[in-house]
Motif scaffolding. Sequence first.
Motif, mmCIF file in Angstrom:
data_model
loop_
_atom_site.group_PDB
_atom_site.id
_atom_site.type_symbol
_atom_site.label_atom_id
_atom_site.label_comp_id
_atom_site.label_asym_id
_atom_site.label_seq_id
_atom_site.Cartn_x
_atom_site.Cartn_y
_atom_site.Cartn_z
ATOM 1 N N SER A 1 -19.736 26.043 93.582
ATOM 2 C CA SER A 1 -20.350 25.280 92.327
ATOM 3 C C SER A 1 -21.022 26.297 91.387
ATOM 4 O O SER A 1 -21.211 27.578 91.624
ATOM 5 N N ASP A 2 -21.226 26.165 90.272
ATOM 6 C CA ASP A 2 -21.735 26.906 89.068
ATOM 7 C C ASP A 2 -23.144 26.832 89.528
ATOM 8 O O ASP A 2 -23.988 27.497 88.578
ATOM 9 N N PHE A 3 -23.778 25.988 90.369
ATOM 10 C CA PHE A 3 -25.325 25.791 90.723
ATOM 11 C C PHE A 3 -25.390 26.155 92.032
ATOM 12 O O PHE A 3 -24.696 25.906 92.826
ATOM 13 N N GLU A 4 -26.706 26.532 92.394
ATOM 14 C CA GLU A 4 -26.965 27.018 93.748
ATOM 15 C C GLU A 4 -27.814 25.799 94.123
ATOM 16 O O GLU A 4 -28.488 25.000 93.429
ATOM 17 N N ASN A 5 -28.057 25.819 95.244
ATOM 18 C CA ASN A 5 -28.915 24.787 96.203
ATOM 19 C C ASN A 5 -28.811 23.220 95.683
ATOM 20 O O ASN A 5 -29.602 22.404 95.182
ATOM 21 N N VAL A 6 -27.286 22.934 95.628
ATOM 22 C CA VAL A 6 -27.091 21.649 95.454
ATOM 23 C C VAL A 6 -26.311 20.904 96.665
ATOM 24 O O VAL A 6 -25.331 21.601 97.018
ATOM 25 N N ASN A 7 -26.886 19.732 96.961
ATOM 26 C CA ASN A 7 -26.206 19.014 98.112
ATOM 27 C C ASN A 7 -26.469 17.598 98.197
ATOM 28 O O ASN A 7 -26.813 17.123 97.090
ATOM 29 N N ALA A 8 -25.691 17.113 99.034
ATOM 30 C CA ALA A 8 -25.733 15.609 99.345
ATOM 31 C C ALA A 8 -25.782 15.200 100.427
ATOM 32 O O ALA A 8 -25.359 15.930 101.386
ATOM 33 N N VAL A 9 -26.039 13.836 100.762
ATOM 34 C CA VAL A 9 -25.713 13.484 102.341
ATOM 35 C C VAL A 9 -25.023 11.873 101.940
ATOM 36 O O VAL A 9 -25.409 11.296 100.959
ATOM 37 N N LEU A 10 -24.427 11.599 102.846
ATOM 38 C CA LEU A 10 -23.581 10.291 102.574
ATOM 39 C C LEU A 10 -23.674 9.601 104.187
ATOM 40 O O LEU A 10 -23.408 10.086 105.034
ATOM 41 N N MET A 11 -23.978 8.369 103.854
ATOM 42 C CA MET A 11 -24.105 7.299 105.424
ATOM 43 C C MET A 11 -22.313 7.102 105.517
ATOM 44 O O MET A 11 -21.981 6.560 104.569
#
Length: 415
Positions: free
Chosen positions: A177-187
């Motif tokens: 990614s072009d950005f650091e510390n980008v995340n997600a969670v998915l059920m």
Amino acid sequence: MEYKILVPLALLRAALIASKDEDEFDFRNLDAIAINKGHIVATDGCFLFYAKLGNVENEISFIIPKAYAQSFVSKTEYCSGLINCQISYDKDKQTGLIEIPNHHNAYEGFKVFLSDSFIEWQKVLPEADSEYQGFVCFGGDYIKKLEEISGILGSICRHNLKPTGIDKAAIINFTFSDFENVNAVLMPRSENPDSELFCVAISDSHEDEVTLLAAASAEFAFKAAQRLRKDFIFNPRFNKDHSPFNDGASWIYPAVWNSSKQAHADQLEITEEWFAKPLKRYDDLKLAIKYIQATNDCVECYIGDKSIVASTVEQVTKFFNENKALIKTKLWSVNIPEEPDSASILHPVPSQKIGKQLVHRLKQEALQQFPTVGKSIAEAVALEVWEGTEAEHAEYLKTNPNWWLHTTFLENINA
């Protein structure tokens, strides 16, 4: 108290994808973008996106209703070279402004009419970073959202989804990614993918009829579909078949069972034991080995009344070597029916080689002699193993010497 922060436009666009559409009956502010605990955060209740913002203190907390953020993003959709937007928020008045300073028309004011608080999103983050090895279902619409967000975060960005359990949120990292510390969670799609009943669907080439094999779990349905596809593709009859019917056997696929639970229980076929049962049986060493190597599956090997279920080349080789004495020389015959759809009429031939030559010649002659039904006749002519006795085979050849040399579909031919 008034806040003023910089937020990358890409992160704002990504958050909009993850946020819930406006819903007047939902008072948890899911239809909003949150600046919370130093992050930009958005969720729809199943999917949570969060990214660390630089130089934004943890104490700064407010929300931007989705409609306003969406309106602002639409104004900058076709503007190149824009990296950050500036967001101002007056906590006392609960009003704010999203803007690109000194940029024509790139601004949007907003007001929070309800509470500006946001859910405790950090509590839903998985504690363990260990990947769950079981089968987990995720909604296809969410997978599309992940792909869209990856495209926003960078031209080579890819999402990496790690399940943590069948009823726990999966961890999503965005690599490259072009950005650091980008995340997600998915059920997962449901708390338990097996709360739905599954089966394997097998349709014919024209999809007129579909056979359903009830499966004990979603995982078994997917594994069984893959196993059946490999088994079909191995079939030598279809090795050179390039018709749609053989495009990877896509007409064999896992599906949700739409009938009753009782019918599913009564027709249950795909169980753990099913995978240990061979789909093919061979009395030929080379074919059995070829099947195992192509499918990585078990196979039944038999000679006479002896048989084993083998899953390795070594087991197959050992079985045939130990039972060489039981191997009988195969006797061959050619099926030449009186009509294309009539019952088989087998004519013994002295060898497999002669039988193949005869079948090839008769097929060509049928196509030449019979313009209308030649194809059907040619398909009916086939080389087959003689299932009668050795004495019957020998007697036929004695009574009809060299019959294969004179048999033809052509008229006025002296073979």
